[in-house]
Design an enzyme around this catalytic site. Structure first.
Site, mmCIF file in Angstrom:
data_model
loop_
_atom_site.group_PDB
_atom_site.id
_atom_site.type_symbol
_atom_site.label_atom_id
_atom_site.label_comp_id
_atom_site.label_asym_id
_atom_site.label_seq_id
_atom_site.Cartn_x
_atom_site.Cartn_y
_atom_site.Cartn_z
ATOM 1 N N THR A 75 1.074 4.133 -3.011
ATOM 2 C CA THR A 75 0.791 5.558 -2.805
ATOM 3 C C THR A 75 1.979 6.424 -3.185
ATOM 4 O O THR A 75 1.808 7.509 -3.747
ATOM 5 C CB THR A 75 0.395 5.849 -1.345
ATOM 6 O OG1 THR A 75 1.446 5.439 -0.455
ATOM 7 C CG2 THR A 75 -0.893 5.141 -0.974
ATOM 8 N N LYS A 76 3.179 5.957 -2.893
ATOM 9 C CA LYS A 76 4.347 6.780 -3.217
ATOM 10 C C LYS A 76 4.604 6.822 -4.718
ATOM 11 O O LYS A 76 5.111 7.823 -5.245
ATOM 12 C CB LYS A 76 5.574 6.280 -2.450
ATOM 13 C CG LYS A 76 5.496 6.554 -0.949
ATOM 14 C CD LYS A 76 5.326 8.036 -0.636
ATOM 15 C CE LYS A 76 5.327 8.335 0.846
ATOM 16 N NZ LYS A 76 5.204 9.778 1.139
ATOM 17 N N SER A 113 0.831 -1.205 0.000
ATOM 18 C CA SER A 113 0.000 0.000 0.000
ATOM 19 C C SER A 113 0.864 1.253 0.000
ATOM 20 O O SER A 113 0.574 2.228 -0.708
ATOM 21 C CB SER A 113 -0.955 0.000 1.192
ATOM 22 O OG SER A 113 -0.260 -0.157 2.421
ATOM 23 N N TYR A 114 1.928 1.241 0.777
ATOM 24 C CA TYR A 114 2.834 2.389 0.840
ATOM 25 C C TYR A 114 3.501 2.618 -0.521
ATOM 26 O O TYR A 114 3.544 3.744 -1.026
ATOM 27 C CB TYR A 114 3.887 2.147 1.921
ATOM 28 C CG TYR A 114 4.855 3.288 2.125
ATOM 29 C CD1 TYR A 114 4.524 4.375 2.914
ATOM 30 C CD2 TYR A 114 6.120 3.274 1.529
ATOM 31 C CE1 TYR A 114 5.415 5.424 3.111
ATOM 32 C CE2 TYR A 114 7.011 4.308 1.716
ATOM 33 C CZ TYR A 114 6.658 5.381 2.507
ATOM 34 O OH TYR A 114 7.550 6.412 2.698
ATOM 35 N N ALA A 115 4.000 1.540 -1.126
ATOM 36 C CA ALA A 115 4.660 1.664 -2.430
ATOM 37 C C ALA A 115 3.693 2.192 -3.482
ATOM 38 O O ALA A 115 4.054 3.035 -4.313
ATOM 39 C CB ALA A 115 5.228 0.316 -2.851
#
Length: 254
Positions: free
Chosen positions: A162-163, A158-160
Site C-alpha cells: 500500500t505504501k 500488505s503495508y509495503a
C-alpha cells in the site's frame, strides 16, 4: 516576505487519523501555522485532547468520525463533509494501519483491511475532495508514505504494497492536477516513535539494528514531521508537485 509564505491563516485543513501519533502532531503544526482543522478519526469524541490543543492555539476544530476500513462509512463521511459546506484547502492523508505476519502466513483479511484503509480510502477521499479543489484552482494534498514505499520490509507485505501504491497515487494525481494549481505531494517518515512501531522498539535486536543504520542515531518523533508538512501545505511549495519528501534521519542516504 519568505516567512509569510509559510503562513496558513484563513485555510482549513482536513487531517485523517488525527487523534494521536503522527496525525495529531501534523494537525497541531498546521494549526500553529494558522489553519483551522477538520479532524477525522474512527473514534474522536467531542472535547478530545487534540481538540483542546487546537482550540488553545486559537483555531477552530471540527471533529468528524469515519471508519476507513468500511467503504460505506467512508462514503457516509464524505456526504457529511459535503453537507458541512467546508471548503477544504489542505488534505492530509494520514490515516493508516499495519498488520504483521510473514508473507507465507499473511491472511486475506489482513491484506484486504490494510489495502482498504491505506490505499482504497485514500484514493476515494482524494478524488472527491480534489474535485472541488480543481474547481477552485487551488489546493494542497499531502499523502503520508513510508520508508516501505521504497523498501520491502519484513513481515508487512500488505503495508509495503500500500505504501508503494501511495507514492504512485501521489505522482498520478500530481501529473493531472498540477495544471489546476492543486499540489499533490507526499512525506515519507522514517522510523518514528508511534504505536505502529512499538513492536520494533520493544525488540532489542531490531531496535539496535535500526538505530545503527540511522545517521541521526535516534528514532524520530512525530513533531519532526511538522516542518515538512507546513512547507508542503503552504504557498512556499507552489512549484512542488509529485515529490516524495523523506524525513528519516538520513536512513535513505545509507
Amino acid at each position: 516576505m519568505i516567512l509569510q509564505k509559510f503562513g496558513l491563516n484563513g485555510k482549513t485543513a482536513l487531517v485523517t487519523g488525527c487523534r494521536k501519533g503522527i496525525g495529531k502532531a501534523l494537525a497541531e503544526a498546521l494549526a500553529e501555522a494558522g489553519a483551522d482543522i477538520i479532524g477525522v478519526s474512527s473514534n474522536l469524541e467531542k472535547g478530545s485532547e487534540i481538540e483542546q490543543e487546537i482550540t488553545k492555539l486559537g483555531r477552530k476544530f471540527y471533529p468528524m468520525t469515519a471508519d476507513f476500513a468500511d467503504r460505506k462509512s467512508l462514503y457516509k463521511f464524505i456526504n457529511n463533509l459535503n453537507s458541512s459546506k467546508h471548503a477544504i484547502d489542505i488534505l492530509i492523508n494520514n490515516a493508516g494501519t499495519i498488520k504483521r505476519a510473514k508473507a507465507a502466513e499473511h491472511p486475506d483479511e489482513y491484506w484486504d483491511e490494510v489495502m482498504q484503509v491505506n490505499l482504497d480510502s485514500q484514493f476515494i477521499l482524494t478524488r472527491e475532495i480534489g474535485k472541488e479543489m480543481i474547481k477552485r484552482k487551488s489546493g494542497k494534498i499531502i499523502f503520508i508514505a513510508s520508508l516501505l514505499s521504497f523498501q520491502g520490509g519484513i513481515t508487512v507485505p500488505s503495508y509495503a504494497a500500500t505504501k508503494g501504491g501511495v507514492v504512485q497515487l501521489t505522482k498520478a494525481f500530481a501529473n493531472e492536477w498540477a495544471q489546476y494549481s492543486v499540489n499533490v505531494n507526499a512525506v515519507a517518515p522514517g522510523y518514528i516513535e508511534t504505536d505502529n512501531t512499538a513492536a520494533l522498539r520493544s525488540d532489542e535486536n531490531r531496535n539496535r539494528a535500526i538505530l545503527e543504520r540511522i545517521p541521526a542515531g535516534r528514532w524520530g518523533k512525530p513533531e519532526d514531521l511538522a516542518g515538512a508538512i507546513v512547507f508542503l501545505a503552504s504557498s512556499a511549495s507552489d512549484y512542488v508537485n509529485g515529490t516524495i519528501l523523506t524525513v528519516d534521519g538520513g536512513w535513505m542516504a545509507r
